[in-house]
Design a protein around this motif. Structure first.
Motif, PDB file in Angstrom:
ATOM      1  N   THR A 110      86.953  32.571  54.727  1.00 38.06           N
ATOM      2  CA  THR A 110      87.569  32.142  54.209  1.00 38.06           C
ATOM      3  C   THR A 110      89.413  31.370  55.165  1.00 38.06           C
ATOM      4  O   THR A 110      89.775  32.125  56.091  1.00 38.06           O
ATOM      5  CB  THR A 110      87.967  32.333  53.111  1.00 38.06           C
ATOM      6  OG1 THR A 110      87.449  32.986  51.921  1.00 38.06           O
ATOM      7  CG2 THR A 110      89.523  31.454  52.315  1.00 38.06           C
ATOM      8  N   THR A 111      89.516  29.777  55.057  1.00 36.31           N
ATOM      9  CA  THR A 111      90.756  29.682  56.491  1.00 36.31           C
ATOM     10  C   THR A 111      92.038  29.970  55.997  1.00 36.31           C
ATOM     11  O   THR A 111      91.725  29.709  54.548  1.00 36.31           O
ATOM     12  CB  THR A 111      89.917  28.193  56.803  1.00 36.31           C
ATOM     13  OG1 THR A 111      90.248  27.047  55.281  1.00 36.31           O
ATOM     14  CG2 THR A 111      88.850  28.643  57.159  1.00 36.31           C
ATOM     15  N   ALA A 112      92.384  29.266  56.665  1.00 32.07           N
ATOM     16  CA  ALA A 112      94.422  29.740  56.782  1.00 32.07           C
ATOM     17  C   ALA A 112      94.613  28.872  55.830  1.00 32.07           C
ATOM     18  O   ALA A 112      95.391  29.664  54.583  1.00 32.07           O
ATOM     19  CB  ALA A 112      95.222  30.436  57.782  1.00 32.07           C
ATOM     20  N   THR A 145      92.610  41.927  55.453  1.00 34.96           N
ATOM     21  CA  THR A 145      93.346  40.992  56.217  1.00 34.96           C
ATOM     22  C   THR A 145      95.140  40.679  55.760  1.00 34.96           C
ATOM     23  O   THR A 145      95.033  40.822  54.127  1.00 34.96           O
ATOM     24  CB  THR A 145      92.569  39.445  55.331  1.00 34.96           C
ATOM     25  OG1 THR A 145      92.779  39.197  54.056  1.00 34.96           O
ATOM     26  CG2 THR A 145      91.053  39.534  55.930  1.00 34.96           C
ATOM     27  N   VAL A 146      95.681  39.952  56.491  1.00 36.92           N
ATOM     28  CA  VAL A 146      97.372  39.435  55.872  1.00 36.92           C
ATOM     29  C   VAL A 146      97.575  38.914  55.092  1.00 36.92           C
ATOM     30  O   VAL A 146      98.043  38.928  54.082  1.00 36.92           O
ATOM     31  CB  VAL A 146      97.225  38.776  57.325  1.00 36.92           C
ATOM     32  CG1 VAL A 146      99.054  38.071  57.113  1.00 36.92           C
ATOM     33  CG2 VAL A 146      97.817  39.835  58.820  1.00 36.92           C
ATOM     34  N   HIS A 147      96.660  38.031  54.754  1.00 36.13           N
ATOM     35  CA  HIS A 147      96.416  36.953  54.074  1.00 36.13           C
ATOM     36  C   HIS A 147      96.505  37.614  52.608  1.00 36.13           C
ATOM     37  O   HIS A 147      96.655  36.938  51.721  1.00 36.13           O
ATOM     38  CB  HIS A 147      95.258  35.903  53.612  1.00 36.13           C
ATOM     39  CG  HIS A 147      94.925  34.804  55.271  1.00 36.13           C
ATOM     40  ND1 HIS A 147      95.803  34.499  55.587  1.00 36.13           N
ATOM     41  CD2 HIS A 147      93.731  34.754  56.098  1.00 36.13           C
ATOM     42  CE1 HIS A 147      95.819  33.584  56.604  1.00 36.13           C
ATOM     43  NE2 HIS A 147      95.119  34.294  56.909  1.00 36.13           N
ATOM     44  N   PHE A 148      95.748  38.038  52.313  1.00 37.63           N
ATOM     45  CA  PHE A 148      95.195  39.303  50.783  1.00 37.63           C
ATOM     46  C   PHE A 148      96.634  40.137  50.942  1.00 37.63           C
ATOM     47  O   PHE A 148      97.290  39.888  49.645  1.00 37.63           O
ATOM     48  CB  PHE A 148      93.890  39.851  51.398  1.00 37.63           C
ATOM     49  CG  PHE A 148      93.760  40.783  49.875  1.00 37.63           C
ATOM     50  CD1 PHE A 148      93.193  40.227  49.090  1.00 37.63           C
ATOM     51  CD2 PHE A 148      94.486  41.690  50.106  1.00 37.63           C
ATOM     52  CE1 PHE A 148      93.468  41.025  47.791  1.00 37.63           C
ATOM     53  CE2 PHE A 148      94.435  42.882  49.042  1.00 37.63           C
ATOM     54  CZ  PHE A 148      93.712  42.546  47.221  1.00 37.63           C
ATOM     55  N   LEU A 149      96.792  40.656  52.165  1.00 38.89           N
ATOM     56  CA  LEU A 149      98.238  41.108  51.815  1.00 38.89           C
ATOM     57  C   LEU A 149      99.371  40.662  51.459  1.00 38.89           C
ATOM     58  O   LEU A 149     100.154  41.303  49.867  1.00 38.89           O
ATOM     59  CB  LEU A 149      98.527  42.507  53.457  1.00 38.89           C
ATOM     60  CG  LEU A 149      97.299  43.259  53.722  1.00 38.89           C
ATOM     61  CD1 LEU A 149      98.074  43.675  54.948  1.00 38.89           C
ATOM     62  CD2 LEU A 149      97.665  44.160  52.038  1.00 38.89           C
TER      63      LEU A 149
END
Length: 245
Positions: A110-112, A145-149
């Protein structure tokens, strides 16, 4: 306001009686009856929101509905469903979308830009003018991942988390073999989210599988009279570990 309508004002903290449960089932999924007593009892217990719960039901016994109905009832909330195998989720996602839920699937690819789009959509779904709930299907490696956090920080801050589900159907070999390293992130997540109930589903209800799941994920209950790690188990189990048969 009727008892039925009162129940939908916010996420329920007590389980409803049978007539209200049946009304919910018809409202959200257009089914007249539950598939079996176990399915009904599980949903009733999950709606109390005071314990993690393990559910073991074979194919065709209504295992998925055990978490999809509570998720659908959790108004303007975001629920997360972790899946190790993705082959089964197309049907789950299609059914939830039909019932006015916003649903996405996220994995390591999944992309940013997609994460940003999903966050914006979640904000829209959780605002005062929307009636949609959000369900995010994810693979376990996303947790690191940073996105999930960033997502979890936002949801916790805004009190928007509904349920966390780990759908283990047809993937019990990880637990039986003790090869659950990819679930370390989920264990850490469970230890940080003390007030969000977790639902674990499995098709193999042996005591060995249940014990591996309970200890690996650090499952817990807040029910009075029970030890903190004494997790309610419902379903058709191979050993004497269940509360409901």
């Amino acid at each position: 306001m009727s008892d039925f309508l009162k129940f939908f004002v916010d996420v329920p903290i007590t389980s409803p009686d049978l007539s209200v449960l049946n009304a919910m089932l018809r409202k959200y999924f257009r089914y007249k009856n539950f598939k079996n007593t176990t399915q009904r009892n599980v949903i009733s217990e999950i709606l109390k929101r005071d314990s993690d719960i393990i559910v073991s039901l074979p194919k065709g016994s209504g295992r998925t509905m055990c978490f999809q109905l509570p998720i659908s009832i959790s108004t303007k909330k975001v629920s997360i469903v972790f899946v190790a195998l993705t082959s089964r989720i197309k049907v789950q996602i299609a059914r939830l979308k039909k019932r006015n839920n916003y649903v996405e699937f996220l994995n390591s690819k999944t992309t940013a830009d997609d994460w940003s789009r999903i966050l914006n959509n979640i904000h829209t779904c959780c605002n005062m003018l929307s009636s949609k709930n959000t369900v995010l299907y994810m693979t376990p490696e996303v947790v690191s991942t940073v996105h999930f956090l960033n997502l979890m920080q936002l949801l916790v801050k805004n009190n928007q988390l509904g349920y966390i589900v780990v759908d283990e159907a047809y993937h019990e070999s990880y637990w039986l073999l003790g090869d659950a390293k990819e679930y370390n992130g989920l264990r850490n997540l469970r230890n940080r989210l003390h007030n969000v109930p977790w639902i674990i589903t499995t098709a193999n209800g042996s005591a060995e599988v249940v014990n591996h799941i309970r200890t690996t994920l650090c499952l817990q209950t807040q029910r009075s009279g029970l030890p903190k790690d004494s997790i309610p188990c419902y379903g058709f189990f191979e050993d004497d570990v269940c509360l409901d048969r």
